[in-house]
Design a protein around this motif. Structure first.
Motif, PDB file in Angstrom:
ATOM      1  N   THR A 367      22.898  -4.575  22.648  1.00  0.00           N
ATOM      2  CA  THR A 367      23.455  -5.824  23.159  1.00  0.00           C
ATOM      3  C   THR A 367      22.367  -6.672  23.815  1.00  0.00           C
ATOM      4  OG1 THR A 367      25.579  -4.733  23.535  1.00  0.00           O
ATOM      5  CG2 THR A 367      25.232  -6.832  24.642  1.00  0.00           C
ATOM      6  N   ASP A 371      21.536 -10.313  22.508  1.00  0.00           N
ATOM      7  CA  ASP A 371      21.691 -11.411  23.454  1.00  0.00           C
ATOM      8  C   ASP A 371      20.384 -12.193  23.603  1.00  0.00           C
ATOM      9  OD1 ASP A 371      23.514 -12.589  25.634  1.00  0.00           O
ATOM     10  OD2 ASP A 371      21.691 -12.112  26.763  1.00  0.00           O
ATOM     11  N   LEU A 390      32.528  -2.151  29.900  1.00  0.00           N
ATOM     12  CA  LEU A 390      31.970  -3.357  29.287  1.00  0.00           C
ATOM     13  C   LEU A 390      31.633  -4.411  30.329  1.00  0.00           C
ATOM     14  CD1 LEU A 390      33.739  -4.411  25.974  1.00  0.00           C
ATOM     15  CD2 LEU A 390      31.506  -3.387  26.325  1.00  0.00           C
ATOM     16  N   LEU A 391      32.508  -4.607  31.300  1.00  0.00           N
ATOM     17  CA  LEU A 391      32.249  -5.600  32.339  1.00  0.00           C
ATOM     18  C   LEU A 391      31.041  -5.204  33.189  1.00  0.00           C
ATOM     19  CD1 LEU A 391      35.950  -6.305  33.361  1.00  0.00           C
ATOM     20  CD2 LEU A 391      34.436  -7.844  32.096  1.00  0.00           C
ATOM     21  N   LEU A 394      28.059  -6.016  31.088  1.00  0.00           N
ATOM     22  CA  LEU A 394      27.796  -7.454  31.058  1.00  0.00           C
ATOM     23  C   LEU A 394      27.065  -7.897  32.316  1.00  0.00           C
ATOM     24  CD1 LEU A 394      28.046 -10.218  29.776  1.00  0.00           C
ATOM     25  CD2 LEU A 394      30.369 -10.390  30.726  1.00  0.00           C
ATOM     26  N   ASP A 395      27.431  -7.343  33.481  1.00  0.00           N
ATOM     27  CA  ASP A 395      26.684  -7.649  34.705  1.00  0.00           C
ATOM     28  C   ASP A 395      25.201  -7.325  34.520  1.00  0.00           C
ATOM     29  OD1 ASP A 395      28.954  -8.479  36.057  1.00  0.00           O
ATOM     30  OD2 ASP A 395      29.312  -6.533  37.012  1.00  0.00           O
ATOM     31  N   ILE A 397      23.555  -7.112  31.650  1.00  0.00           N
ATOM     32  CA  ILE A 397      22.993  -8.038  30.670  1.00  0.00           C
ATOM     33  C   ILE A 397      22.582  -9.344  31.342  1.00  0.00           C
ATOM     34  CG2 ILE A 397      23.526  -9.435  28.629  1.00  0.00           C
ATOM     35  CD1 ILE A 397      23.300  -6.565  27.867  1.00  0.00           C
ATOM     36  N   VAL A 398      23.454  -9.882  32.185  1.00  0.00           N
ATOM     37  CA  VAL A 398      23.167 -11.143  32.873  1.00  0.00           C
ATOM     38  C   VAL A 398      21.985 -10.972  33.817  1.00  0.00           C
ATOM     39  CG1 VAL A 398      24.084 -12.857  34.483  1.00  0.00           C
ATOM     40  CG2 VAL A 398      25.533 -11.976  32.638  1.00  0.00           C
ATOM     41  N   ARG A 406      26.698 -17.621  26.936  1.00  0.00           N
ATOM     42  CA  ARG A 406      26.697 -16.577  25.905  1.00  0.00           C
ATOM     43  C   ARG A 406      28.093 -16.304  25.343  1.00  0.00           C
ATOM     44  NH1 ARG A 406      24.324 -14.293  30.168  1.00  0.00           N
ATOM     45  NH2 ARG A 406      22.604 -13.464  28.919  1.00  0.00           N
ATOM     46  N   PHE A 408      30.388 -14.095  25.906  1.00  0.00           N
ATOM     47  CA  PHE A 408      30.579 -12.677  25.591  1.00  0.00           C
ATOM     48  C   PHE A 408      32.059 -12.416  25.340  1.00  0.00           C
ATOM     49  CE2 PHE A 408      31.177  -8.215  26.778  1.00  0.00           C
ATOM     50  CZ  PHE A 408      30.110  -7.594  26.136  1.00  0.00           C
ATOM     51  N   HIS A 427      31.616 -14.341  34.477  1.00  0.00           N
ATOM     52  CA  HIS A 427      30.614 -14.792  33.510  1.00  0.00           C
ATOM     53  C   HIS A 427      31.264 -15.551  32.354  1.00  0.00           C
ATOM     54  CE1 HIS A 427      27.793 -12.334  35.716  1.00  0.00           C
ATOM     55  NE2 HIS A 427      28.447 -11.232  35.428  1.00  0.00           N
ATOM     56  N   THR A 429      33.797 -14.886  30.534  1.00  0.00           N
ATOM     57  CA  THR A 429      33.979 -13.969  29.419  1.00  0.00           C
ATOM     58  C   THR A 429      35.208 -14.357  28.585  1.00  0.00           C
ATOM     59  OG1 THR A 429      32.980 -12.209  30.719  1.00  0.00           O
ATOM     60  CG2 THR A 429      34.282 -11.532  28.810  1.00  0.00           C
TER      61      THR A 429
END
Length: 574
Positions: A367, A371, A390-391, A394-395, A397-398, A406, A408, A427, A429
């Motif tokens: 990912t 990204d 997943l959440l 995502l934190d 990833i950011v 993005r 997501f 984010h 989402t």
């Protein structure tokens, strides 16, 4: 002449912007558009037009030129575009909506399923068996019998097993997938051809369901399905191409003009198939002028570098019909197959918490790279633990890749822990959800995970919206049928068949939010909002005409069908 020169200059400028925008990996801004000619090709008059555009929510008339919306407003404001060759359609008050966008389908598989054993909605073991028996009669010995859509909850919960099928199909291997695509049943001949026996180990991310004597009983869950799928002969190219045309006609019949196709990619499926579909089916249909609906394509996450190369070579918008969306992966399975990943065990299987289908380090790294390359990432998560994982990812990833637009996507987001709905908004989402799955799960969720857990966590559409998530409605066809009007009604009223009261009334969505989740919000969810999702000047003239003759009539009684579907301002159905 000066006006003509100005028009040509504006057109050249618009083309330059298009070329600049769609060669970049990022989202496209709203494009300037110079309509060709002076007069409209079509005028809709005396209509009730819901635009999904906050700048002008409603109109009574619309002018279309060159396949785009020229103007929406009063009839007086559009009649100046009427020329001697303009076709005027008087709708006598009929409601017009933007063409529906289905945010999650497996389009080719849906088209194939329309020609296979139909098991959707079957409510007894006897009918299940008779449907298969009828299909076997039409085949020659050795030919595979395939079908799908069965839901064991409809006949009391007992899973079909090989013993149901063996007597009626001794000479034909049979493979029938559950409605959610995360489980299938094979007859004994298919199990034998696949080389599955009591000594076969469960693959990572999958389960071979067994008898008390440890023999396979015919049921395969998630990655274990690959054992049978690998020995089924490939569907012919001709049949797959026909399935696209069949699926497109089916979508248009339901008012769907754009779909997000997440491909023929399930746990256990080859990563090659979506790419073969792209080159052999979609590019073929484009070259032959056979595309009927717009598609936004997602490819398997492990192939992210190939997707990035495709975008840089051909751009995101390959044509007005084909858009490259991004990449997709699976984190867990489904509730009905007891493979959705939860914090607490299943009530009907206390030893199971579900299945995690991918290592989180592998998912994070893939990912991150996707990204970084500017790709949109969509990941399947159904259980509460899977969604939190997943959440959390995502934190990370950011934090590592920085803040950007993005979009997501969490595909399904069906069961959420108490704080998860608000986290979707942190984010921006996308919650890509399927309202009609609620109709299948309402009766069985209490049995699977307990009534209290089900009622605090299931299909939290209103909570997600209030928490800042962008809702995008879809069907997951062929898991559920393509039917946006039904999905909108389900989201508003949450009443499964036979229920007198809503399932969790606090989560019912208002009409406007439900409509937008199938139109402009769905377009936003796949970066197509500059050109789709609302009836606004410059956007594609994709719209549906409903039988309702006033907004009140529509709002009070959502109809079950569309009268007509238009794509590029031209009637595509009927």
């Amino acid at each position: 002449m000066p006006a003509q020169s100005a028009l040509l200059a504006a057109g050249a400028a618009a083309l330059a912007v298009v070329a600049a925008v769609f060669l970049l990996p990022g989202p496209a801004p709203r494009l300037p558009w110079t309509p060709p000619g002076r007069f409209a090709d079509m005028i809709l008059a005396n209509a009730t037009i819901y635009t999904a555009d906050p700048a002008r929510p409603f109109g009574a008339a619309m002018a279309v030129r060159g396949g785009r919306v020229l103007h929406v407003g009063t009839y007086d404001s559009v009649k100046e575009f009427r020329g001697k060759h303009t076709f005027e359609l008087n709708l006598s008050g009929n409601v017009v909506l933007p063409g529906f966008i289905d945010s999650h389908v497996h389009l080719i598989d849906g088209g194939l399923q329309l020609a296979r054993v139909p098991l959707r909605g079957v409510r007894s073991k006897d009918v299940f068996i008779s449907r298969v028996k009828e299909a076997v009669r039409d085949t020659h010995p050795g030919q595979w019998v395939r079908g799908g859509g069965w839901n064991n909850d409809f006949w009391g919960g007992d899973f079909p097993i090989a013993a149901w099928l063996d007597d009626i199909s001794p000479d034909n291997p049979v493979w029938l997938t559950r409605m959610d695509g995360h489980m299938g049943v094979a007859n004994s001949l298919a199990i034998k051809i696949a080389g599955i026996d009591k000594n076969t180990n469960d693959p990572v991310g999958g389960t071979i369901v067994r008898t008390t004597e440890k023999e396979p009983n015919g049921l395969l869950v998630d990655a274990a399905m690959k054992l049978v799928l690998d020995v089924i002969p490939d569907v012919s190219l001709t049949e797959r191409r026909e399935s696209l045309l069949r699926a497109s006609r089916h979508a248009l019949m339901r008012g769907v003009t754009t779909v997000v196709d997440v491909g023929s990619y399930f746990p256990g499926m080859s990563e090659k198939q979506p790419w073969q579909d792209f080159s052999d089916i979609y590019e073929w249909a484009q070259s032959m002028g056979k595309m009927m609906i717009r598609v936004c394509l997602f490819f398997p996450l492990p192939t992210w570098s190939r997707v990035s190369d495709l975008i840089h070579k051909k751009a995101r918008l390959i044509s007005e019909w084909i858009h490259v969306g991004g990449v997709k992966a699976f984190l867990d399975g489904s509730l009905g197959s007891s493979s959705a990943l939860f914090y607490e065990p299943y009530k009907d299987d206390p030893g199971s918490f579900g299945l995690q289908l991918i290592d989180m380090d592998v998912l994070l790294n893939a990912t991150l790279e996707s990204d970084k390359s500017g790709l949109q990432v969509a990941i399947h998560a159904i259980g509460d633990k899977a969604n939190d994982m997943l959440l959390d990812m995502l934190d990370e990833i950011v934090n590592l890749n920085g803040v950007r637009d993005r979009r997501f996507r969490v595909e399904h987001a069906q069961h959420l822990a108490p704080s998860a709905a608000k986290r979707f908004g942190e984010h921006n989402t996308i919650a890509s959800v399927q309202p009609d799955h609620l109709l299948d799960d309402a009766d069985s969720a209490g049995r699977k995970i307990g009534v209290e857990r089900a009622e605090r966590s299931s299909y939290l559409f209103r909570s997600l919206s209030a928490g800042g998530a962008h809702l995008a409605f879809g069907s997951d066809w062929p898991v559920s049928d393509i039917n946006p009007l039904q999905a909108i009604k389900t989201a508003m009223f949450r009443k499964p068949p036979g229920w007198e009261v809503p399932w969790m009334s606090a989560e019912c969505l208002p009409l406007d939010d439900s409509l937008k989740a199938h139109t402009i919000s769905a377009a936003h969810a796949c970066f197509l909002d500059p050109v789709l999702g609302s009836l606004a000047e410059g956007k594609y003239a994709d719209f549906v005409v409903l039988p309702s003759t006033s907004w009140k009539e529509f709002a009070d009684d959502i109809p079950g069908h569309v009268l007509a579907t238009y794509v590029n301002g031209k009637k595509a159905y009927p």
